[in-house]
Enzyme design. Sequence first.
Site, PDB file in Angstrom:
ATOM      1  N   GLU A 173       0.833  -1.212   0.000  1.00  0.00           N
ATOM      2  CA  GLU A 173       0.000   0.000   0.000  1.00  0.00           C
ATOM      3  C   GLU A 173       0.868   1.263   0.000  1.00  0.00           C
ATOM      4  OE1 GLU A 173      -3.108  -0.323   2.997  1.00  0.00           O
ATOM      5  OE2 GLU A 173      -4.090  -1.892   1.838  1.00  0.00           O
ATOM      6  N   GLU A 297      -5.227  -8.734  -0.687  1.00  0.00           N
ATOM      7  CA  GLU A 297      -6.034  -8.462   0.512  1.00  0.00           C
ATOM      8  C   GLU A 297      -7.478  -8.323   0.067  1.00  0.00           C
ATOM      9  OE1 GLU A 297      -4.603  -5.520   3.308  1.00  0.00           O
ATOM     10  OE2 GLU A 297      -2.519  -6.039   2.878  1.00  0.00           O
TER      11      GLU A 297
HETATM   12  O1  AHR Z   1      -5.433  -6.263   6.658  1.00  0.00           O
HETATM   13  C1  AHR Z   1      -5.325  -5.132   7.457  1.00  0.00           C
HETATM   14  C2  AHR Z   1      -4.626  -3.994   6.761  1.00  0.00           C
HETATM   15  O2  AHR Z   1      -5.394  -3.559   5.689  1.00  0.00           O
HETATM   16  C3  AHR Z   1      -3.282  -4.266   6.162  1.00  0.00           C
HETATM   17  O3  AHR Z   1      -2.245  -4.180   7.066  1.00  0.00           O
HETATM   18  C4  AHR Z   1      -3.155  -3.190   5.138  1.00  0.00           C
HETATM   19  O4  AHR Z   1      -2.356  -3.577   4.048  1.00  0.00           O
HETATM   20  C5  AHR Z   1      -4.585  -2.898   4.752  1.00  0.00           C
HETATM   21  O5  AHR Z   1      -4.845  -1.547   4.798  1.00  0.00           O
END
Ligand code: AHR
Length: 492
Positions: A173, A297
């Site tokens: 990110e 994610e």
């Molecule tokens: O999964 C939780 C968080 O969500 C992670 O650390 C991040 O990459 C995302 O914003």
Amino acid sequence: MKTAYLKYDSGKALSRIAPEIYGHFSEHLGRCIYNGIYVGKGSHISNTDGIRNDVVQALKEIGIPVLRWPGGCFADEYHWRDGVGADRKPILNSNWGGVTEDNSFGTHEFFELCELLGCKAYIAGNMGSGTVQELSEWIQYITAPTDTPLGSERKANGHETPWAVEYLGIGNENWGGGGNMRPEAYADLYRQYQTFAKNYNNNDMVKVACGPNADDYEWTEGVMRTLKPWHTGAISLHYYTVPTGEWSHKGDALDFSDDEFYSTISKTLYMEELINRHGAVMDKYDSEGKIKLIIDEWGCWYDVEKGTNPGFLYQQNTMRDALVAAINLNIFNNHSDRVIMANLAQTMNVLQAVLLSDSEKLIKTPTWQVFKMFLPHHGAELVRTSCAVPYIYNGGNEMPQLTCSMSKKNGELFLTVSNASLDEDCRLLIDSESGSISSAEGQIITAEVHSFNGFDGSENVRIEDYSGVSIAGGKITLDLPPCSVAALKIYE
Ligand code: AHR
């Protein structure tokens, strides 16, 4: 009862469904690693070198193909040297709960976990606050032969044989918590980092660049303009289902209205648009489609359970989560020409987990049940289907009632279907363009939408054999109850 139609052509295998689409993600966050997967050698809970045996067993049962670690946001503050050797340096986990970790779970423990699970490793490298040298040396430490300086250090720390790093993420990110970079600046830095993240000892890493957050198509444009297929295997996409669409008030995991449920489903289905639109941008710069997409994610993100540490992101998991999992996995299967991996956030005790624990008690959540049910899709060939399904209209949201995907492996056809209506069954008529159907076996997960599996041992959401399948004239009739996920093995 409404009717839906599905026609398939088993002679038309499309892309291979990479098993890694069924991947997982374990961050140093709340009780995912510490007091979750890793309880320490001295724990009263049965473990192997500190790793919970029942967790390993439960993850093997769903065929875990790959595990991403150590973050997330945590990855961009992680310095691997603090987590190897006898003398571990504690770290403040400034992203998640402000807790101090003793670093007893580090590189050696992670690779032991992967070995126990029989899964591939997806390392998320620190670009945000690390250095090119640090990442380069980490890869050497993990993969280089013993007769190299870092290989011999690994040996001295207890592991002679090099491990393999199949996937390397460079940053996390970086459009936000990973450095607030501009896409062009990130992509240039990525090129530099990846140059020194070399392969040793026949290791062959897929290098993964930080892709967009949800619908940030400008980020995709910015990075794709600069990245080249010979140094980038894939870019990542992060997209979470937030029922209300408001990060300040996301909605409760257990207490939700019908409207909130339908908004959850509609926001989950949005994943398909994201893949298509980011895909179109990717095609513009990489017309041969060499750079792939990894959704590293995904999952539901609710308000944390009351009384728990807000930084630990603990939430329960219901039949709603089972539907969200099934819808996402059907979408990923159907886009397996581009999507080569997806990682549910997160494995245990965090967000849409497959496992929840309370001391020695362990729950296999509704999401786990879906991962188990979808197992035959791993590594199978996607089969061409065309569907006509009824729509659900709820407030401003309209969405298809069913999603499905179909695959073929070793001559066996496998279909998965979700029915997201809360109150309407649906009859699915299945017809083959390629052959005559001789028999079919069904399984189902269905329950009232708020149902969950509890620490009292209740298993309210589980896989059951399903008899609502019939065959006549070489066609299948599948009666899907409301709020259900079904799977069919079809024999022609
Ligand atoms: O999964 C939780 C968080 O969500 C992670 O650390 C991040 O990459 C995302 O914003």
